[in-house]
Write a protein that holds these residues in place. Structure first.
Motif, mmCIF file in Angstrom:
data_model
loop_
_atom_site.group_PDB
_atom_site.id
_atom_site.type_symbol
_atom_site.label_atom_id
_atom_site.label_comp_id
_atom_site.label_asym_id
_atom_site.label_seq_id
_atom_site.Cartn_x
_atom_site.Cartn_y
_atom_site.Cartn_z
ATOM 1 N N MET A 241 -10.862 25.142 -4.673
ATOM 2 C CA MET A 241 -9.447 25.015 -4.362
ATOM 3 C C MET A 241 -9.200 25.438 -2.913
ATOM 4 S SD MET A 241 -6.149 26.812 -6.225
ATOM 5 C CE MET A 241 -6.652 26.126 -7.827
ATOM 6 N N LEU B 78 -3.396 16.816 -3.152
ATOM 7 C CA LEU B 78 -3.925 17.298 -4.434
ATOM 8 C C LEU B 78 -5.363 16.817 -4.637
ATOM 9 C CD1 LEU B 78 -0.792 16.733 -6.711
ATOM 10 C CD2 LEU B 78 -1.588 18.888 -5.731
ATOM 11 N N ARG C 200 -3.392 23.148 -3.497
ATOM 12 C CA ARG C 200 -2.539 23.479 -4.624
ATOM 13 C C ARG C 200 -1.284 24.213 -4.188
ATOM 14 N NH1 ARG C 200 -5.001 20.096 -6.284
ATOM 15 N NH2 ARG C 200 -6.120 19.827 -8.260
ATOM 16 N N THR D 163 -4.149 16.138 -12.937
ATOM 17 C CA THR D 163 -3.739 17.324 -12.199
ATOM 18 C C THR D 163 -3.152 18.358 -13.146
ATOM 19 O OG1 THR D 163 -3.246 16.022 -10.217
ATOM 20 C CG2 THR D 163 -2.229 18.187 -10.357
ATOM 21 N N SER E 262 -0.666 24.703 -11.958
ATOM 22 C CA SER E 262 -1.443 25.442 -10.956
ATOM 23 C C SER E 262 -0.888 25.241 -9.547
ATOM 24 C CB SER E 262 -2.906 24.988 -10.985
ATOM 25 O OG SER E 262 -3.029 23.652 -10.495
ATOM 26 N N ILE E 263 0.074 24.332 -9.401
ATOM 27 C CA ILE E 263 0.619 23.995 -8.087
ATOM 28 C C ILE E 263 1.775 24.927 -7.749
ATOM 29 C CG2 ILE E 263 1.756 22.186 -6.737
ATOM 30 C CD1 ILE E 263 0.339 20.172 -8.655
#
Length: 306
Positions: free
Chosen positions: A1, A55, A60, A84, A88-89
């Motif tokens: 990430m 993404l 994120r 997606t 988590s964003i």
């Protein structure tokens, strides 16, 4: 990430203010030790593509530099992305727009230095997201603040002509739109309730503010898993004018002409589809019968610590 923020700048927001302010915003991001990569939108809805590309490259953490429309497009880009984990964003906002309505629900300041300081803290709040299905075309749209049909959508269709007036653009658009607006026949079903007949407008709210600061829904909580519905039947031009100041005071929902409800889902059938507008966060959608459902606590937004 990727630990950096992906910044999406709409250079046309606020009648071009975001483009002029960007060098100062960029400098402030650096001063506050925020690592980022930036991209500028080049055409309408470009931000949807930019956020999906971000993404796919493992970003994120997203920052929207623009108004309510910019934020709306980014939210739609997120929920139309494939594979997606939406929760988590993290999504932060540096508000530069005409209405800046969504940020009012959270007291996010329009001062860019203060807005960046809030993003720096990364205090996350999971908010509900609305999901609209246009039945005939089987097309989905998402909204993070408010959707409306009838007079509300008619105003959105007019307001672009008055953007240069800032937040007064919405009030001006509303006054102009009242003249000659023809009420529409809607059938609205939710829970075990059915409402049908000529209607001025139906509002489906998540946030508290719309139209440059108007407060058209009541008892708003943005993460309770429920829409706040305001419904206005066929009322006269003079009645609307008489109470127009209450739109900004938050007392309009006390009037008997407005009925308010809470629901997690509803279906709206449109009997006379000609010249009727459905809007979601200011985006005009093709007229269609539709359903709206809520995605509870679906997305993290960065807001001030309580």
């Amino acid at each position: 990430m990727n630990s950096k923020w992906f910044v999406i700048v709409n250079p046309t927001s606020g009648n071009g203010i975001s483009k002029k302010l960007w060098p100062k915003i960029e400098k402030e991001l650096i001063v506050q030790n925020i690592e980022f990569k930036v991209a500028f939108t080049k055409y309408e809805e470009h931000s949807k593509e930019l956020v999906q590309s971000a993404l796919n490259n493992n970003f994120r953490k997203i920052i929207s530099v623009g108004g309510d429309g910019s934020l709306h497009n980014i939210v739609n880009g997120i929920f139309n992305a494939t594979s997606t984990d939406y929760k988590s964003i993290k999504l932060g906002v540096i508000p530069i727009g005409t209405g800046n309505d969504w940020v009012k629900s959270y007291n996010i300041p329009i001062n860019y230095k203060k807005a960046i300081a809030i993003i720096k803290e990364e205090y996350s709040y999971y908010q509900d997201i609305g999901k609209i299905l246009l039945i005939n075309s089987n097309t989905y749209y998402y909204f993070n603040n408010l959707a409306g049909i009838g007079f509300d959508g008619h105003v959105v269709n007019k307001v672009h002509k008055y953007k240069y007036l800032g937040f007064l653009a919405y009030l001006t658009g509303a006054l102009v739109s009242l003249v000659g607006f023809k009420r529409k026949y809607l059938e609205i079903k939710f829970n075990k309730t059915t409402i049908s007949g000529k209607s001025l407008m139906l509002l489906i709210g998540i946030g508290k503010y719309s139209g440059g600061g108007m407060q058209l829904t009541e008892n708003v909580k943005t993460n309770d898993g429920l829409f706040d519905i305001s419904y206005i039947k066929d009322v006269s031009f003079l009645t609307v004018i008489k109470h127009i100041s209450k739109l900004f005071k938050g007392t309009v929902t006390d009037l008997p002409i407005i009925k308010t409800y809470k629901t997690s889902a509803l279906k709206v059938s449109i009997k006379n589809k000609k010249n009727i507008y459905l809007q979601a966060d200011g985006e005009l959608l093709k007229t269609d019968s539709f359903t709206a459902s809520i995605l509870p606590r679906a997305l993290q937004f960065i807001i001030p610590k309580p």
